[in-house]
Design an enzyme around this catalytic site. Structure first.
Site, short mmCIF file in Angstrom:
data_model
loop_
_atom_site.label_atom_id
_atom_site.label_comp_id
_atom_site.label_asym_id
_atom_site.label_seq_id
_atom_site.Cartn_x
_atom_site.Cartn_y
_atom_site.Cartn_z
N HIS A 164 13.39 5.24 -16.15
CA HIS A 164 12.22 5.79 -16.86
C HIS A 164 11.49 6.83 -16.01
CE1 HIS A 164 12.11 2.86 -20.28
NE2 HIS A 164 12.96 2.26 -19.47
N ASP A 372 6.33 13.35 -13.37
CA ASP A 372 6.27 12.22 -14.30
C ASP A 372 7.61 12.13 -15.02
OD1 ASP A 372 5.18 10.16 -15.80
OD2 ASP A 372 3.31 11.22 -16.20
O1 F6P Z 1 6.60 4.60 -15.49
C1 F6P Z 1 7.21 3.53 -14.88
C2 F6P Z 1 6.52 2.22 -15.13
O2 F6P Z 1 7.22 1.16 -14.52
C3 F6P Z 1 6.34 1.94 -16.60
O3 F6P Z 1 7.48 1.38 -17.16
C4 F6P Z 1 5.13 1.07 -16.61
O4 F6P Z 1 4.44 1.11 -17.81
C5 F6P Z 1 4.30 1.63 -15.50
O5 F6P Z 1 5.20 2.24 -14.61
C6 F6P Z 1 3.40 0.59 -14.86
O6 F6P Z 1 4.06 -0.08 -13.90
P1 F6P Z 1 3.67 -1.51 -13.30
O7 F6P Z 1 4.66 -2.45 -13.89
O8 F6P Z 1 3.86 -1.33 -11.85
O9 F6P Z 1 2.28 -1.84 -13.70
#
Ligand code: F6P
Length: 463
Positions: A164, A372
């Protein structure tokens, strides 16, 4: 076995749930998010679908349970797993490294060791529950070793992996002391997906080199196996945002909010996790200078900045919070009045209805990350603009910029450029706003989250 009968297992660091405690009792409900809106419908339609992930709190994991037709299997992370695997290797090594090393990555061998152990734990949780020939879809940078571990333990499985976040350029990836193990882990998949052509290119040019694989077009041959690679940008649940924004309640709430803000004629909006990759600090500096130079009128302009708390045990996240809050204080000190703030800053996540109202009232949405993977907020804003109005100012370095070409694209490092873009957006004639917004809305509708999940799985099951 026909595809529709294959069991589907999704593996992600987090389960799509949030804990709600009432009268001393904890229950779980679905937490709306990008991944769950994409996968929920596909999973509920396939009997036996299973989601393996962390429930989000350190300590013992709740027992597996069913929610909305999906079997949820929580994986336990104890406090030292959270420190070394999640805050350490995932978010202080891989996260900064994969975001172009815009903040230095820290390398600690004990973090890496714990990353291996926790990835093994996730892999075992899958193996214990996967039927013969099941399809397993592994998500994101926290779990890059899982495909390789599954391949060794269960060669019958069909394994997909989707990253992602960005995959960095070769020179940056090569810094990782464990680059070979990570590459091998990823090449355990049958299909590896990326958000953009650039990050796919980076992967194809880095990974074969570190583990003696060869690339032929989109296929990487590793040992006796072929691994397909694909660009497959994620979308959002367009209808949820579009329908939500069309509801009379959203319009009413937007009006109330506007009054509460002191009825400015121009509202700028930023909605981000409070993360140093998001460029919130530069955005605030650009806004401050625009007010100082009177290119934006402080009497009629307000910036609303939502900064969702995130990874608050990681030092750099606290540092960016201090910087952002200091800038907010300076701007309000210089330009706020008793009747109208220059910046409204909330270090809180917002409920869906509030977010929709904010999207509706924002004349300019400012999305300026330094790097991003995609940035779903940009797509949410577009989906919510049912009136085809509003302007999106978007960083060239967000994956979304590869698709939303009618946004006002900016280099977030170039403060003068960001200032020019915000000014142009704030003064853009309505006809131009519509001619930019319409094609973006069509694209976001066409490339929805559900379409993303269905087509990735179809491709995986064809491999
Ligand atoms: O963008 C990557 C990501 O892991 C997303 O999938 C997720 O919404 C965001 O970062 C927040 O991450 P965490 O699980 O560390 O709160």
């Amino acid at each position: 076995m026909p595809d529709r009968q294959r069991q589907l297992l999704v593996v992600a660091n987090r389960l799509p749930i949030r804990a709600v405690t009432e009268h001393g009792e904890t229950r779980y409900e679905t937490s709306p998010g990008g991944l769950v809106s994409a996968l929920g419908p596909v999973m509920s339609a396939r009997p036996g679908s299973t989601w393996v992930g962390w429930a989000g709190a350190p300590g013992d994991a709740p027992a597996p349970f069913e929610l909305d037709g999906v079997h949820l299997v929580p994986v336990a992370l104890d406090p030292s797993d959270v420190e070394d695997y999640y805050e350490g290797f995932s978010n202080s090594t891989l996260w900064p490294l994969y975001h172009d090393a815009i903040s230095p990555a820290d390398y600690h061998r004990h973090w890496w060791d714990r990353y291996v152990v926790v990835n093994q734990r996730f892999a075992h949780a899958v193996v214990d529950r996967a039927e013969i020939d099941a399809t397993v879809w592994v998500h994101d940078y926290q779990l890059q070793l899982v495909p390789g571990m599954l391949r060794e333990m269960r060669p019958d499985l069909r394994i997909g992996f989707f990253l992602h976040i960005p995959f960095p350029a070769r020179e940056i990836f090569m810094r990782l002391p464990w680059r070979r193990q990570v590459a091998k882990g990823l090449l355990g998949a049958d299909l590896v997906g990326f958000q953009t052509r650039t990050t796919l290119h980076n992967f194809r040019h880095s990974v074969p080199r570190v583990c003696d694989a060869t690339t032929h077009g989109s296929v990487i041959t590793y040992g006796s196996r072929d691994v397909a690679t694909v660009r497959h940008p994620i979308g959002i649940d367009f209808d949820r945002f579009s329908d939500g924004a069309s509801a009379p309640a959203a319009a009413e709430r937007a009006e109330t909010l506007l009054e509460n803000l002191g009825s400015p004629t121009t509202v700028l909006l930023g909605v981000d996790r409070l993360d140093y990759t998001k460029g919130i600090d530069r955005r605030l500096r650009a806004y401050h200078e625009l007010l100082q130079e009177r290119r934006l009128d402080p009497e009629t302009t307000t910036l609303v900045q939502i900064a969702e708390p995130s990874r608050s045990n990681v030092n750099r996240y606290n540092e960016i919070r201090v910087t952002v809050e200091q800038l907010v204080g300076e701007i309000n000190g210089d330009f706020g009045t008793m009747d109208k703030p220059a910046v409204v800053y909330l270090h809180q996540s917002q409920p869906f209805d509030e977010l929709i109202a904010l999207y509706r009232l924002a004349d300019v949405m400012v999305v300026t990350p330094f790097r991003d993977g995609m940035n779903l907020v940009a797509k949410e804003y577009v989906a919510a603009r049912v009136d085809n109005r509003g302007v999106l100012v978007l960083s060239e370095f967000a994956g979304a910029a590869h698709q939303l070409r009618q946004a006002v694209l900016v280099n977030p490092y170039d403060i003068d450029g960001v200032k020019g873009a915000i000014e142009a957006a704030a003064t853009m004639p309505p006809a131009e706003q519509s001619s930019r917004m319409r094609p973006m809305r069509r694209l976001v509708r066409r490339t929805s989250a559900q379409q993303w999940a269905t087509s990735f799985l179809a491709e995986l099951e064809r491999t």
